[in-house]
Write a protein that holds these residues in place. Structure first.
Motif, PDB file in Angstrom:
ATOM      1  N   ALA A  95       0.831  -1.211   0.000  1.00  9.03           N
ATOM      2  CA  ALA A  95       0.000   0.000   0.000  1.00  9.03           C
ATOM      3  C   ALA A  95       0.858   1.251   0.000  1.00  9.03           C
ATOM      4  O   ALA A  95       0.545   2.256  -0.666  1.00  9.03           O
ATOM      5  CB  ALA A  95      -0.930  -0.027   1.213  1.00  9.03           C
ATOM      6  N   HIS A  96       1.927   1.246   0.739  1.00  6.98           N
ATOM      7  CA  HIS A  96       2.801   2.425   0.826  1.00  6.98           C
ATOM      8  C   HIS A  96       3.494   2.712  -0.506  1.00  6.98           C
ATOM      9  O   HIS A  96       3.760   3.874  -0.843  1.00  6.98           O
ATOM     10  CB  HIS A  96       3.843   2.200   1.925  1.00  6.98           C
ATOM     11  N   ASN A  97       3.774   1.632  -1.263  1.00  5.66           N
ATOM     12  CA  ASN A  97       4.520   1.798  -2.509  1.00  5.66           C
ATOM     13  C   ASN A  97       3.614   2.146  -3.707  1.00  5.66           C
ATOM     14  O   ASN A  97       4.106   2.240  -4.841  1.00  5.66           O
ATOM     15  CB  ASN A  97       5.297   0.517  -2.826  1.00  5.66           C
ATOM     16  N   ARG A  98       2.292   2.366  -3.499  1.00  4.88           N
ATOM     17  CA  ARG A  98       1.419   2.741  -4.613  1.00  4.88           C
ATOM     18  C   ARG A  98       1.735   4.151  -5.110  1.00  4.88           C
ATOM     19  O   ARG A  98       2.242   4.993  -4.377  1.00  4.88           O
ATOM     20  CB  ARG A  98      -0.050   2.685  -4.176  1.00  4.88           C
ATOM     21  N   SER A  99       1.361   4.400  -6.371  1.00  4.27           N
ATOM     22  CA  SER A  99       1.557   5.744  -6.949  1.00  4.27           C
ATOM     23  C   SER A  99       0.492   6.698  -6.417  1.00  4.27           C
ATOM     24  O   SER A  99      -0.506   6.266  -5.824  1.00  4.27           O
ATOM     25  CB  SER A  99       1.478   5.684  -8.481  1.00  4.27           C
ATOM     26  N   LEU A 100       0.682   8.012  -6.655  1.00  6.15           N
ATOM     27  CA  LEU A 100      -0.281   9.006  -6.191  1.00  6.15           C
ATOM     28  C   LEU A 100      -1.636   8.784  -6.844  1.00  6.15           C
ATOM     29  O   LEU A 100      -2.676   8.894  -6.188  1.00  6.15           O
ATOM     30  CB  LEU A 100       0.241  10.420  -6.503  1.00  6.15           C
ATOM     31  N   VAL A 101      -1.613   8.440  -8.136  1.00  2.00           N
ATOM     32  CA  VAL A 101      -2.866   8.210  -8.852  1.00  2.00           C
ATOM     33  C   VAL A 101      -3.632   7.057  -8.216  1.00  2.00           C
ATOM     34  O   VAL A 101      -4.840   7.112  -8.008  1.00  2.00           O
ATOM     35  CB  VAL A 101      -2.591   7.927 -10.339  1.00  2.00           C
ATOM     36  N   GLU A 102      -2.863   5.947  -7.854  1.00  2.00           N
ATOM     37  CA  GLU A 102      -3.513   4.787  -7.245  1.00  2.00           C
ATOM     38  C   GLU A 102      -4.097   5.154  -5.879  1.00  2.00           C
ATOM     39  O   GLU A 102      -5.173   4.681  -5.494  1.00  2.00           O
ATOM     40  CB  GLU A 102      -2.529   3.633  -7.101  1.00  2.00           C
ATOM     41  N   LYS A 103      -3.391   6.026  -5.199  1.00  2.00           N
ATOM     42  CA  LYS A 103      -3.886   6.443  -3.882  1.00  2.00           C
ATOM     43  C   LYS A 103      -5.124   7.310  -4.026  1.00  2.00           C
ATOM     44  O   LYS A 103      -6.065   7.228  -3.210  1.00  2.00           O
ATOM     45  CB  LYS A 103      -2.798   7.174  -3.120  1.00  2.00           C
ATOM     46  N   VAL A 104      -5.158   8.187  -5.058  1.00  2.00           N
ATOM     47  CA  VAL A 104      -6.327   9.027  -5.309  1.00  2.00           C
ATOM     48  C   VAL A 104      -7.509   8.145  -5.717  1.00  2.00           C
ATOM     49  O   VAL A 104      -8.648   8.346  -5.284  1.00  2.00           O
ATOM     50  CB  VAL A 104      -6.013  10.081  -6.391  1.00  2.00           C
ATOM     51  N   GLU A 105      -7.234   7.155  -6.541  1.00  2.00           N
ATOM     52  CA  GLU A 105      -8.289   6.236  -6.928  1.00  2.00           C
ATOM     53  C   GLU A 105      -8.880   5.537  -5.711  1.00  2.00           C
ATOM     54  O   GLU A 105     -10.075   5.262  -5.644  1.00  2.00           O
ATOM     55  CB  GLU A 105      -7.745   5.204  -7.911  1.00  2.00           C
ATOM     56  N   ASP A 106      -8.019   5.250  -4.750  1.00  2.00           N
ATOM     57  CA  ASP A 106      -8.505   4.610  -3.516  1.00  2.00           C
ATOM     58  C   ASP A 106      -9.475   5.533  -2.816  1.00  2.00           C
ATOM     59  O   ASP A 106     -10.522   5.117  -2.310  1.00  2.00           O
ATOM     60  CB  ASP A 106      -7.333   4.252  -2.618  1.00  2.00           C
ATOM     61  N   LEU A 107      -9.134   6.864  -2.769  1.00  2.00           N
ATOM     62  CA  LEU A 107     -10.027   7.828  -2.130  1.00  2.00           C
ATOM     63  C   LEU A 107     -11.354   7.913  -2.871  1.00  2.00           C
ATOM     64  O   LEU A 107     -12.409   8.161  -2.272  1.00  2.00           O
ATOM     65  CB  LEU A 107      -9.368   9.207  -2.083  1.00  2.00           C
ATOM     66  N   ALA A 108     -11.275   7.742  -4.168  1.00  2.00           N
ATOM     67  CA  ALA A 108     -12.488   7.810  -4.975  1.00  2.00           C
ATOM     68  C   ALA A 108     -13.239   6.493  -4.987  1.00  2.00           C
ATOM     69  O   ALA A 108     -14.251   6.366  -5.687  1.00  2.00           O
ATOM     70  CB  ALA A 108     -12.126   8.228  -6.415  1.00  2.00           C
ATOM     71  N   GLY A 109     -12.726   5.505  -4.259  1.00  2.00           N
ATOM     72  CA  GLY A 109     -13.394   4.214  -4.207  1.00  2.00           C
ATOM     73  C   GLY A 109     -13.215   3.401  -5.468  1.00  2.00           C
ATOM     74  O   GLY A 109     -14.030   2.525  -5.758  1.00  2.00           O
ATOM     75  N   GLN A 110     -12.178   3.696  -6.219  1.00  2.00           N
ATOM     76  CA  GLN A 110     -11.963   3.004  -7.481  1.00  2.00           C
ATOM     77  C   GLN A 110     -10.734   2.094  -7.471  1.00  2.00           C
ATOM     78  O   GLN A 110     -10.294   1.618  -8.514  1.00  2.00           O
ATOM     79  CB  GLN A 110     -11.820   4.048  -8.621  1.00  2.00           C
ATOM     80  N   SER A 111     -10.078   1.818  -6.283  1.00  2.00           N
ATOM     81  CA  SER A 111      -8.866   0.989  -6.238  1.00  2.00           C
ATOM     82  C   SER A 111      -9.225  -0.471  -6.447  1.00  2.00           C
ATOM     83  O   SER A 111     -10.292  -0.928  -6.016  1.00  2.00           O
ATOM     84  CB  SER A 111      -8.152   1.143  -4.896  1.00  2.00           C
ATOM     85  N   PRO A 112      -8.341  -1.211  -7.132  1.00  2.00           N
ATOM     86  CA  PRO A 112      -8.599  -2.634  -7.349  1.00  2.00           C
ATOM     87  C   PRO A 112      -8.432  -3.437  -6.046  1.00  2.00           C
ATOM     88  O   PRO A 112      -7.745  -3.005  -5.119  1.00  2.00           O
ATOM     89  CB  PRO A 112      -7.529  -3.033  -8.363  1.00  2.00           C
ATOM     90  N   ALA A 113      -9.053  -4.591  -5.978  1.00  2.00           N
ATOM     91  CA  ALA A 113      -8.929  -5.462  -4.792  1.00  2.00           C
ATOM     92  C   ALA A 113      -7.506  -6.044  -4.715  1.00  2.00           C
ATOM     93  O   ALA A 113      -6.898  -6.373  -5.740  1.00  2.00           O
ATOM     94  CB  ALA A 113      -9.956  -6.580  -4.861  1.00  2.00           C
ATOM     95  N   MET A 114      -6.963  -6.131  -3.481  1.00  2.74           N
ATOM     96  CA  MET A 114      -5.634  -6.719  -3.260  1.00  2.74           C
ATOM     97  C   MET A 114      -5.744  -7.822  -2.204  1.00  2.74           C
ATOM     98  O   MET A 114      -6.338  -7.605  -1.148  1.00  2.74           O
ATOM     99  CB  MET A 114      -4.631  -5.658  -2.805  1.00  2.74           C
ATOM    100  N   SER A 115      -5.181  -8.974  -2.513  1.00  2.00           N
ATOM    101  CA  SER A 115      -5.206 -10.106  -1.580  1.00  2.00           C
ATOM    102  C   SER A 115      -3.766 -10.568  -1.322  1.00  2.00           C
ATOM    103  O   SER A 115      -3.006 -10.787  -2.272  1.00  2.00           O
ATOM    104  CB  SER A 115      -6.027 -11.262  -2.159  1.00  2.00           C
TER     105      SER A 115
END
Length: 561
Positions: A95-115
């Motif tokens: 999670a820490h190594n994600r890009s800014l865009v991926e982190k913004v997508e997470d805020l927007a509820g658009q991040s992909p599932a991670m297992s």
């Protein structure tokens, strides 16, 4: 211009808000994050670890098999463990190594599932111990072949292999891949350490050494023969090969030396008519023990050797004829006396033989008299016959019975002359032949039990014996230079006495039916001492001879009932 400026301003406000949102979510996991199928979305590290621990199912089952046998074990019994901290830490790292865009997508509820999978490990040492305990009854140790000796030959017993479960390979495989849910333990052959084939080669080498070995002392012509069985006693067959038994080799060489050696003969006196004449000394030939040990050892281990010559060395006599005083100048110093009434013909024969062999012996000034050396040993070859001796707690028939009559009488004479004792041994119990002077006796046994006294008279000492068989009396006379000292020997002082045990009755199948015979006689036990007082040149000194006699029971033999 204004709308554009307003748009930039609005965008700046939105970017700042996103940045604050991203920063706020740095301490928690993104949405749709799971660790080992446990949802940890939005949780901080501590909460995520706690949830993973709480959500862990029971340890998986592992199917263990060995040959036809199966066991179903909980993995934790084999050292299986889940590391919740490491498992969650892997999710936070991602999670820490994600890009800014991926982190913004997470805020927007658009991040992909991670297992993320669980981090698991398996302790090989724990698995090894558990598997060993589980399969211990399947291990069968091999049976080694053995070399045995019988009927004068070496032979070999067969070996048989065992079987062993290869626990190590299974434990290593589980530790390398903890996801394994089945493991098969291999059954391997466990070979014997000492196989019959290997031992047979050694036995063959040993059998090649089993031959009579002729032994000769130098060029003396004196020979002896070791039998094949006696040779077998001189070496060991080890897994690494054949090696000498040093203790047995030394003992055998000592026995051979006693038989082969020709000790030097000191000059001595010999009766001639009513007087004495001097007899010249003789050089001896003795075994060189150090060199002979090496030679004999090498011969034993060489199957081609059938005879061996032992290194020898010349033995010079301690007394030459020139050192003997004129016999007419010798004086009688003292006389020892004993009686041997009721002795058997065999015992009388041994008394006469031993007395004759020490008659005329000379002890050099400062020299030590050895009864056995002067006698030449107690053997049939030296003229001795079987008679009653004390052995193994009984009075039994043995070679040389009656020799102690002579050693006792000699001890009495030498002790009364004032000579120091070097070695004196007592009998186990009181012997009637040596009483009433109880305790005033000396036992000898060949080998190893001797009578030794040191000549401190200042000159050579002559030993004479006078044996009167018809009267059953024996005298040992000590002759030497005139002495000024006087010696007195006390009667025994009894410190304690122990009554003899009750008689013992044994069956002798050789006796006629109903016959009854006494073969040993009772004697009380005594703790006693005798005292010797020596007066010489105005000085007085004393010493003691201590004796402890065991109580002795009478023994009766009877024929079969």
């Amino acid at each position: 211009m204004k709308p554009w400026i307003i748009s930039l301003a609005a965008l700046g406000v939105l970017g700042g808000a996103l940045a604050l949102g991203v920063a706020a979510n740095e301490g928690s996991l993104p949405a749709q994050t799971s660790v080992g199928d446990i949802d940890v979305s939005g949780l901080d590290q501590v909460a995520a670890v706690a949830k993973v621990r709480a959500g862990l199912a029971r340890s998986p089952q592992i199917d263990v098999s060995a040959g036809p046998r199966h066991w179903l074990l909980s993995a934790d019994k084999l050292g299986y463990a889940v590391d919740a901290e490491r498992s969650v830490a892997a999710a936070f790292t991602e999670a820490h190594n994600r890009s800014l865009v991926e982190k913004v997508e997470d805020l927007a509820g658009q991040s992909p599932a991670m297992s993320f999978p669980l981090k698991v490990s398996l302790d090989a040492a724990v698995a090894r111990k558990a598997l060993s305990a589980l399969t211990s009854d399947l291990n069968t140790a091999p049976r080694n072949g053995k070399i045995i000796f019988g009927n004068a030959r070496y032979s070999v017993t067969p070996d048989s292999p065992g079987q062993k479960i290869d626990v190590e390979a299974a434990a290593t495989a589980l530790a390398a891949d903890p996801s394994l849910r089945a493991v098969a333990l291999e059954l391997t052959t466990w070979d014997a350490e000492n196989t019959a084939a290997e031992l047979q080669l050694l036995a063959d080498r040993g059998n090649a050494l089993l031959r009579p070995l002729s032994v000769q002392l130098g060029d003396s012509g004196h020979t002896g023969v070791l039998s094949a069985v006696q040779v077998a006693n001189l070496f060991w067959i080890r897994a690494g090969g054949l090696e000498l038994d040093e203790a047995a080799l030394k003992g055998t060489l000592k026995s051979l030396s006693g038989y082969l050696d020709q000790p030097a003969q000191n000059a001595r006196y010999q009766a001639q008519g009513a007087g004495l004449i001097r007899v010249r000394e003789q050089v001896g030939l003795m075994t060189d023990q150090v060199s002979a040990l090496k030679v004999l050892g090498a011969a034993v281990l060489d199957p081609l050797v059938r005879s061996v010559t032992l290194p020898s060395k010349v033995a010079q006599p301690a007394i030459t004829v020139a050192a003997l005083p004129d016999p007419s100048k010798l004086s009688l110093i003292t006389t020892g006396v004993s009686t041997y009434y009721h002795s058997s013909p065999a015992r009388r024969s041994n008394v006469a033989n031993a007395a004759a062999k020490i008659d005329g012996a000379v002890i050099a000034p400062g020299g030590v008299f050895s009864f056995l050396s002067t006698l030449g040993g107690i053997s049939a070859g030296n003229g001795f016959v079987s008679g009653l001796i004390i052995s193994g707690g009984r009075t039994v028939d043995g070679l040389g019975g009656g020799v102690c009559q002579v050693s006792t009488t000699t001890f009495r004479a030498l002790y009364q002359s004032g000579m120091p004792i070097v070695e004196r041994n007592q009998h186990s119990y009181r012997v009637g032949y040596y009483e009433p002077r109880v305790g005033f006796e000396a036992a000898v046994y060949d080998p190893g039990v001797d009578l030794k006294m040191k000549n401190d008279t200042g000159g050579p000492v002559l030993i004479r014996t006078v044996n009167r068989n018809a009267r059953s009396t024996l005298e040992v006379q000590i002759w030497g230079l005139p002495q000024r000292r006087t010696v007195s020997v006390s009667r025994a002082t009894i410190l304690a006495s122990t009554p003899h045990p009750a008689p013992k009755y044994v069956v002798n199948p050789k006796l006629p039916r109903g016959a009854f015979k006494q073969v040993d006689w009772a004697a009380d036990g005594f703790n006693l001492f005798i005292t010797r007082t020596i007066r010489d040149a105005g000085t007085v000194r004393s010493d003691q001879v201590k004796t402890i006699y065991k109580p002795w029971q009478a023994v009766f033999e009877r024929g079969p009932s």
